[in-house]
Design a protein around this motif. Structure first.
Motif, PDB file in Angstrom:
ATOM      1  N   ASN A  67      -1.140 -12.369-104.123  1.00 50.91           N
ATOM      2  CA  ASN A  67      -2.302 -12.562-103.264  1.00 50.91           C
ATOM      3  C   ASN A  67      -1.958 -12.047-101.872  1.00 50.91           C
ATOM      4  O   ASN A  67      -1.461 -12.782-101.035  1.00 50.91           O
ATOM      5  CB  ASN A  67      -2.689 -14.046-103.237  1.00 50.91           C
ATOM      6  CG  ASN A  67      -4.027 -14.244-102.580  1.00 50.91           C
ATOM      7  OD1 ASN A  67      -4.750 -13.290-102.299  1.00 50.91           O
ATOM      8  ND2 ASN A  67      -4.369 -15.492-102.328  1.00 50.91           N
ATOM      9  N   TYR A  68      -2.180 -10.754-101.657  1.00 54.08           N
ATOM     10  CA  TYR A  68      -1.843 -10.120-100.383  1.00 54.08           C
ATOM     11  C   TYR A  68      -2.893 -10.454 -99.327  1.00 54.08           C
ATOM     12  O   TYR A  68      -4.087 -10.450 -99.612  1.00 54.08           O
ATOM     13  CB  TYR A  68      -1.824  -8.595-100.526  1.00 54.08           C
ATOM     14  CG  TYR A  68      -0.748  -8.051-101.416  1.00 54.08           C
ATOM     15  CD1 TYR A  68       0.544  -7.886-100.945  1.00 54.08           C
ATOM     16  CD2 TYR A  68      -1.017  -7.672-102.725  1.00 54.08           C
ATOM     17  CE1 TYR A  68       1.534  -7.349-101.752  1.00 54.08           C
ATOM     18  CE2 TYR A  68      -0.036  -7.144-103.534  1.00 54.08           C
ATOM     19  CZ  TYR A  68       1.236  -6.983-103.049  1.00 54.08           C
ATOM     20  OH  TYR A  68       2.214  -6.460-103.837  1.00 54.08           O
ATOM     21  N   SER A  69      -2.457 -10.687 -98.110  1.00 57.79           N
ATOM     22  CA  SER A  69      -3.399 -10.840 -97.010  1.00 57.79           C
ATOM     23  C   SER A  69      -3.940  -9.460 -96.655  1.00 57.79           C
ATOM     24  O   SER A  69      -3.323  -8.437 -96.966  1.00 57.79           O
ATOM     25  CB  SER A  69      -2.712 -11.458 -95.786  1.00 57.79           C
ATOM     26  OG  SER A  69      -1.798 -10.534 -95.220  1.00 57.79           O
ATOM     27  N   ALA A  70      -5.066  -9.436 -95.984  1.00 55.87           N
ATOM     28  CA  ALA A  70      -5.674  -8.158 -95.598  1.00 55.87           C
ATOM     29  C   ALA A  70      -4.769  -7.397 -94.632  1.00 55.87           C
ATOM     30  O   ALA A  70      -4.579  -6.187 -94.768  1.00 55.87           O
ATOM     31  CB  ALA A  70      -7.045  -8.391 -94.977  1.00 55.87           C
ATOM     32  N   SER A  71      -4.187  -8.102 -93.667  1.00 54.40           N
ATOM     33  CA  SER A  71      -3.341  -7.414 -92.685  1.00 54.40           C
ATOM     34  C   SER A  71      -2.074  -6.859 -93.337  1.00 54.40           C
ATOM     35  O   SER A  71      -1.649  -5.738 -93.039  1.00 54.40           O
ATOM     36  CB  SER A  71      -2.992  -8.341 -91.518  1.00 54.40           C
ATOM     37  OG  SER A  71      -2.319  -9.485 -91.989  1.00 54.40           O
ATOM     38  N   MET A  72      -1.459  -7.614 -94.236  1.00 51.50           N
ATOM     39  CA  MET A  72      -0.272  -7.121 -94.943  1.00 51.50           C
ATOM     40  C   MET A  72      -0.639  -5.914 -95.803  1.00 51.50           C
ATOM     41  O   MET A  72       0.122  -4.945 -95.877  1.00 51.50           O
ATOM     42  CB  MET A  72       0.323  -8.231 -95.804  1.00 51.50           C
ATOM     43  CG  MET A  72       1.513  -7.777 -96.606  1.00 51.50           C
ATOM     44  SD  MET A  72       2.870  -7.311 -95.545  1.00 51.50           S
ATOM     45  CE  MET A  72       4.212  -8.043 -96.385  1.00 51.50           C
ATOM     46  N   SER A  73      -1.798  -5.949 -96.415  1.00 53.07           N
ATOM     47  CA  SER A  73      -2.238  -4.841 -97.252  1.00 53.07           C
ATOM     48  C   SER A  73      -2.471  -3.580 -96.436  1.00 53.07           C
ATOM     49  O   SER A  73      -2.180  -2.479 -96.900  1.00 53.07           O
ATOM     50  CB  SER A  73      -3.519  -5.225 -98.011  1.00 53.07           C
ATOM     51  OG  SER A  73      -3.227  -6.224 -98.956  1.00 53.07           O
ATOM     52  N   ARG A 107      -3.017  -4.865-101.515  1.00 52.36           N
ATOM     53  CA  ARG A 107      -4.343  -5.027-102.093  1.00 52.36           C
ATOM     54  C   ARG A 107      -5.036  -3.702-102.396  1.00 52.36           C
ATOM     55  O   ARG A 107      -5.772  -3.588-103.365  1.00 52.36           O
ATOM     56  CB  ARG A 107      -5.201  -5.780-101.072  1.00 52.36           C
ATOM     57  CG  ARG A 107      -5.993  -6.901-101.634  1.00 52.36           C
ATOM     58  CD  ARG A 107      -6.924  -7.444-100.572  1.00 52.36           C
ATOM     59  NE  ARG A 107      -6.420  -8.696-100.033  1.00 52.36           N
ATOM     60  CZ  ARG A 107      -7.070  -9.413 -99.144  1.00 52.36           C
ATOM     61  NH1 ARG A 107      -8.215  -9.011 -98.654  1.00 52.36           N
ATOM     62  NH2 ARG A 107      -6.572 -10.545 -98.716  1.00 52.36           N
TER      63      ARG A 107
END
Length: 173
Positions: free
Chosen positions: A12-18, A129
């Motif tokens: 479950n990747y965060s948007a910022s990490m993605s 993501r």
């Protein structure tokens, strides 16, 4: 199933990490792709003197480098078979850093080391993501979850049926 979990790990990747992972894939995949395209364009000039660190021959070594730098780099950019695509790139950069540039000044092997470190980090973090692998991983996760839920529901229904049957028992006289 373990192969699928290795190739398409669900996270479950965060948007910022993605976004960061996407930018790293685009940057380091794109730069490596450029190296590979340059090798294709200069194939005849390179083939005779291309390093042969593993003793496979200059031509085979060049083909392997092109495979890693073009096809695997393109897969990294797309986030497609990401971990599998990173393996030849990691191997290639390790060979360049440890063998081809062995004994040279640090500046000569610095670029190979940077690529190697980034590719190893990407191998463990995953593509993020915004990747083809994540689309597949999410579908596989949803399928596994649906199957597990169906099994639990069926087991619960059987248990309830068994409890009703036991509770009813034999009529008393």
């Amino acid at each position: 199933m373990k192969v699928l979990a290795f190739l398409f790990p669900y996270r479950n990747y965060s948007a910022s990490m993605s976004v960061v992972l996407l930018l790293l894939r685009l940057l380091f995949g794109g730069l490596m792709l450029w190296h590979g395209i340059t090798k294709i364009q200069n194939f005849e000039a390179l083939v005779g003197d291309f390093p042969n660190p593993l003793g496979l021959g200059h031509r085979v070594s060049l083909f392997l480098a092109i495979f890693a730098e073009v096809f695997c780099a393109a897969a990294v950019i797309l986030g497609m078979f990401f971990r599998l695509a990173l393996l030849p790139l990691i191997f290639s950069m390790a060979v360049a850093f440890l063998i081809v540039h062995h004994g040279q000044v640090f500046a000569a092997k610095e670029l190979a080391m940077i690529y190697l470190v980034v590719y190893v980090i990407l191998f463990f973090t995953g593509p993020g993501r915004f990747s083809q692998d994540n689309i597949i991983a999410v579908r596989l996760y949803e399928e596994r979850t649906a199957i597990a839920n169906a099994i639990v529901e069926e087991a619960t229904a059987r248990r309830l049926q068994g409890n009703e049957h036991q509770a009813g028992g034999e009529p008393h006289q």
